[in-house]
Design a protein around this motif. Structure first.
Motif, short mmCIF file in Angstrom:
data_model
loop_
_atom_site.label_atom_id
_atom_site.label_comp_id
_atom_site.label_asym_id
_atom_site.label_seq_id
_atom_site.Cartn_x
_atom_site.Cartn_y
_atom_site.Cartn_z
N ARG A 1 -4.04 5.72 16.90
CA ARG A 1 -2.92 4.81 17.10
C ARG A 1 -1.93 4.98 15.96
O ARG A 1 -2.32 5.23 14.82
CB ARG A 1 -3.46 3.36 17.12
N ASN B 1 -4.13 2.43 4.49
CA ASN B 1 -3.19 1.45 5.01
C ASN B 1 -1.76 1.97 5.00
O ASN B 1 -0.84 1.29 4.56
CB ASN B 1 -3.31 0.16 4.15
N THR B 2 -1.58 3.19 5.47
CA THR B 2 -0.23 3.75 5.44
C THR B 2 0.37 3.79 6.83
O THR B 2 -0.25 3.38 7.80
CB THR B 2 -0.24 5.19 4.88
N ILE B 3 1.59 4.32 6.89
CA ILE B 3 2.31 4.38 8.15
C ILE B 3 2.15 5.77 8.75
O ILE B 3 2.80 6.72 8.30
CB ILE B 3 3.80 4.03 7.93
N ILE C 1 -4.97 -5.74 25.99
CA ILE C 1 -5.37 -5.55 24.59
C ILE C 1 -6.16 -6.75 24.06
O ILE C 1 -6.99 -6.63 23.18
CB ILE C 1 -4.13 -5.26 23.69
N TYR D 1 -4.67 -7.17 14.83
CA TYR D 1 -4.97 -5.84 14.28
C TYR D 1 -3.80 -5.36 13.43
O TYR D 1 -2.67 -5.80 13.59
CB TYR D 1 -5.31 -4.84 15.40
N ILE E 1 -5.97 -3.51 0.49
CA ILE E 1 -5.02 -4.31 1.27
C ILE E 1 -4.90 -3.73 2.67
O ILE E 1 -4.96 -2.52 2.87
CB ILE E 1 -3.64 -4.28 0.57
N MET F 1 2.09 -8.04 28.19
CA MET F 1 0.74 -7.77 27.67
C MET F 1 0.57 -6.28 27.40
O MET F 1 0.89 -5.46 28.25
CB MET F 1 -0.29 -8.24 28.71
N LYS F 2 0.08 -5.95 26.21
CA LYS F 2 -0.12 -4.55 25.89
C LYS F 2 -1.44 -4.08 26.53
O LYS F 2 -2.42 -4.80 26.54
CB LYS F 2 -0.19 -4.39 24.37
N TYR G 1 -10.40 -5.11 17.00
CA TYR G 1 -10.18 -4.03 16.05
C TYR G 1 -11.37 -3.92 15.10
O TYR G 1 -11.88 -4.93 14.63
CB TYR G 1 -8.90 -4.32 15.27
N LEU H 1 -0.68 -3.48 11.60
CA LEU H 1 0.53 -2.85 12.14
C LEU H 1 1.69 -3.06 11.17
O LEU H 1 1.81 -4.12 10.57
CB LEU H 1 0.86 -3.50 13.50
N TYR H 2 2.55 -2.03 11.04
CA TYR H 2 3.78 -2.16 10.27
C TYR H 2 4.93 -2.33 11.25
O TYR H 2 5.67 -1.38 11.52
CB TYR H 2 4.03 -0.91 9.45
N ASN H 3 5.07 -3.48 11.85
CA ASN H 3 6.06 -3.64 12.90
C ASN H 3 6.34 -5.13 13.04
O ASN H 3 5.41 -5.93 13.03
CB ASN H 3 5.48 -3.06 14.20
N ASP I 1 1.19 -12.53 23.82
CA ASP I 1 -0.13 -13.10 23.51
C ASP I 1 -0.03 -14.21 22.47
O ASP I 1 -0.60 -15.28 22.61
CB ASP I 1 -1.06 -12.03 22.91
N THR J 1 0.51 3.38 13.27
CA THR J 1 0.54 2.05 12.66
C THR J 1 1.94 1.45 12.54
O THR J 1 2.09 0.35 12.02
CB THR J 1 -0.10 2.06 11.26
N ALA J 2 2.98 2.17 12.98
CA ALA J 2 4.30 1.53 13.00
C ALA J 2 4.77 1.31 14.43
O ALA J 2 5.26 0.25 14.78
CB ALA J 2 5.31 2.35 12.23
N SER J 3 4.60 2.33 15.29
CA SER J 3 5.09 2.17 16.66
C SER J 3 4.07 1.45 17.54
O SER J 3 4.41 0.96 18.61
CB SER J 3 5.39 3.55 17.27
N ASP J 4 2.82 1.37 17.09
CA ASP J 4 1.73 0.75 17.83
C ASP J 4 1.38 1.55 19.08
O ASP J 4 0.70 1.06 19.98
CB ASP J 4 2.09 -0.70 18.22
N SER K 1 0.83 -1.21 0.00
CA SER K 1 0.00 0.00 0.00
C SER K 1 0.86 1.25 0.00
O SER K 1 0.52 2.25 -0.63
CB SER K 1 -0.91 0.04 1.23
N VAL K 2 2.00 1.20 0.73
CA VAL K 2 2.86 2.37 0.86
C VAL K 2 3.50 2.72 -0.48
O VAL K 2 3.52 3.88 -0.89
CB VAL K 2 3.95 2.11 1.93
#
Ligand SMILES: Cc1cc2nc3c(=O)[nH]c(=O)nc-3n(C[C@H](O)[C@H](O)[C@H](O)COP(=O)(O)OP(=O)(O)OC[C@H]3O[C@@H](n4cnc5c(N)ncnc54)[C@H](O)[C@@H]3O)c2cc1C
Lengths: 415, 103
Positions: B68, B46-48, B14, A299, A252, B1-2, B19, A301-303, A309, B70-73, A240-241
């Motif tokens: 939130r 869907n970007t960062i 979490i 959920y 996506i 646990m987050k 979500y 995430l880009y990480n 968990d 989307t990279a560091s969460d 997507s980026v």
């Protein structure tokens, strides 16, 4: 081969001094016929087939990290074709067939190992879907059978037949199921492509895509600008980026997918074993380690961090399946970021931008398709955007006309 | 646990949350084109970056909004949807029938 090996054994020095696998880095040229963004398995395979079958060698693969360091290096290497839809099965079947010949073709061992894959059914509904998958797979020439609990016990004597109080009713026994060494696949394609003149530029990040009058004409990178005849995007988790750089919005969502591996033990498990009800699959590597994988993170995430968990839930399921594994120690844990589509099928082919081709949406299941993606994307490029029949059902605009290719049930925890 | 901060229940694991997708305007399903509907249902940026999204606290059946990265969460903010939606959104649930039902 054995003779050269013998000669090598008798020599005092390293005999292949001038026979390095990949050529040294060069400066970027001003122009290439084809620019491939992403030096994962898909990108290098596309370059390889472009050079080998179509004689197109003025090609640059631009990789922001190192060759095959993305999901190609992180997957659990399940290769199979027992999908649900005829579009899917036809496509993956051809990939499995190509995989079988790769070691010979490369003259380089990709450690392809045909061990069979066993998927477990714990409900009547799953048994019904297995019947359908058996029929579709057999129809297209794959080897898949529905087997009963007795046969499962004989195949995998160490398996608990009542994991998490969900008795195993039947199994989908996919005889063609296999694994291979994922790094070797990327290296084999990269070597074959660069020997034919393709340039692989590592540490080269595409930062923008140049689009003029609806046509892709070049890219900007951290090492300067490059113009080109056309672009193939094969960047997996970053789909997507990178597409957004060309002004393209995609159906996506990016989720992390985690996997883990234990210390090695004596060989006891030949087939790959998977249960979607338990969200878990288990396999033993050639070195004896146990590999565990499961579903994506809950959920987006880009990480590539790891979570407690997932370790808890995945290992609980793995131990339900093979209780004695409770005594094993985990050795490593990792994650990749995966580009998920809502129908669990890829997005391949044309994009809204002319000369900009997509190989994306490979989510958690794209290692097995590396050869066929390379081959069909190369055809697409060489034929100036004429979409090969095999990938036509995976066009991005299927979402606009609600014609999804639903592989969710055949993918969820098996990849 | 987050840990996530639920506007209704305070800090919770979490794993108690589900979500629910990015907050985006919904086109009127009766008047929009197929393409517009597909955009709404399937496509996303869907970007960062920091995104605004729906979350659901499952044990208490409560929907809320979170911001939130989307990279560091990192979860920067959570709040009740009433902060964003100050009036009820009406959707015409019974579209005009083009044909009389045959019964
Ligand atoms: C834990 C895990 C387990 C999996 N298990 C399986 C499995 O068992 N079977 C299976 O079939 N599939 C599996 N998959 C999925 C599979 O790994 C991927 O679908 C497949 O590897 C995608 O290949 P690729 O070459 O497209 O992507 P990648 O190998 O990720 O390559 C993409 C490359 O693009 C580069 N890139 C990104 N952005 C840029 C940019 N701006 N400029 C330049 N380069 C860029 C990245 O650095 C990366 O190297 C799994 C994935 C994960 C994460």
């Amino acid at each position: 081969m054995p003779f050269s090996l013998l000669k090598y054994g008798l020599k005092n020095d390293y005999p292949f001094e001038n026979d390095v696998d990949l050529p040294s880095p060069t400066a970027l040229k001003k122009h290439y016929d084809v620019v491939i963004i992403g030096g994962g398995g898909h990108g290098v395979a596309t370059a390889y087939y472009l050079a080998k079958y179509h004689g197109i060698t003025n090609v640059a693969i631009l990789e922001k990290g190192y060759l095959g360091g993305g999901n190609t290096a992180r997957n659990t290497a399940v290769i199979r074709s027992n999908y649900l839809t005829s579009e899917g099965v036809k496509f993956y079947k051809e990939s499995v067939d190509l995989f079988k010949g790769l070691s010979n073709e490369f003259d380089f061992n990709i450690m392809y190992s045909s061990r069979g894959q066993l998927t477990l059914a714990h409900t009547e509904a799953t048994v019904r879907s297995f019947r359908q998958r058996t029929e579709v797979n057999t129809h297209f020439g794959g080897k898949t059978e529905l087997i009963d609990p007795q046969q499962i016990k004989e195949l995998v004597p160490t398996l608990n037949m009542n994991p998490a109080d969900m008795p195993i009713l039947a199994g989908l026994w996919h005889i063609d199921g296999a694994t291979a060494r994922h790094d070797a696949v990327a290296w084999g394609y990269a070597k074959g492509a660069t020997q034919r003149g393709v340039e692989l530029h590592q540490l080269t990040e595409v930062t923008d895509v140049i689009v003029e009058n609806g046509k892709a004409t070049g890219v900007k990178t951290n090492r300067g600008n490059v113009s080109c005849g056309c672009i193939v995007q094969a960047v997996a988790g970053h789909s997507s980026v990178v597409a957004a750089m060309a002004g393209i919005k995609m159906p996506i969502t990016t989720y992390p997918l985690q996997a883990m591996v234990t210390q090695p033990v004596k060989p006891f498990l030949n087939p790959l074993v998977s249960s979607s009800a338990l969200h878990c699959y288990v396999q033993q590597t050639g070195r004896g380690e146990m590999v565990f994988g499961g579903g994506s993170d809950p959920y987006p995430l880009y990480n590539t961090r790891s979570t407690m968990d997932l370790k808890e839930s995945l290992l609980a399921s793995a131990v339900e399946m093979f209780p004695f594994m409770a005594n094993l120690k985990l050795m490593r844990q990792w994650a990749g970021i995966t580009d998920m589509t809502s129908d669990y099928s890829p997005i391949m082919g044309l994009s809204p931008v002319e000369n900009y081709y997509l190989d994306a949406g490979w989510g958690t299941w794209g290692f097995k398709s590396t050869p066929i993606c390379g081959k069909t994307m190369a055809q697409l490029v060489a034929n100036g955007g004429k979409v090969p029949d095999l990938i036509a059902p995976f066009a991005m605009d299927r979402f606009d006309v609600f014609r999804q290719v639903n592989e969710m049930g055949a993918t969820a925890a098996s990849h | 646990m987050k840990i996530m901060h639920c506007p209704l229940n305070g800090p919770r694991n979490i794993s108690e949350f589900v979500y629910g997708g990015e907050v985006k305007p919904m086109p009127n399903p009766h008047t929009c084109s197929d393409k517009e509907w597909a955009e709404y249902v399937f496509y996303s940026d869907n970007t960062i970056r920091i995104i605004t999204e729906w979350w659901y606290h499952a044990p208490s059946g409560y929907w809320f909004i979170a911001e939130r990265h989307t990279a560091s969460d990192e979860i920067l903010k959570t709040y009740d949807p009433s902060e964003r939606f100050d009036q009820r959104i009406e959707f015409d649930s019974k579209p005009e029938l083009t044909q009389e039902p045959s019964i």
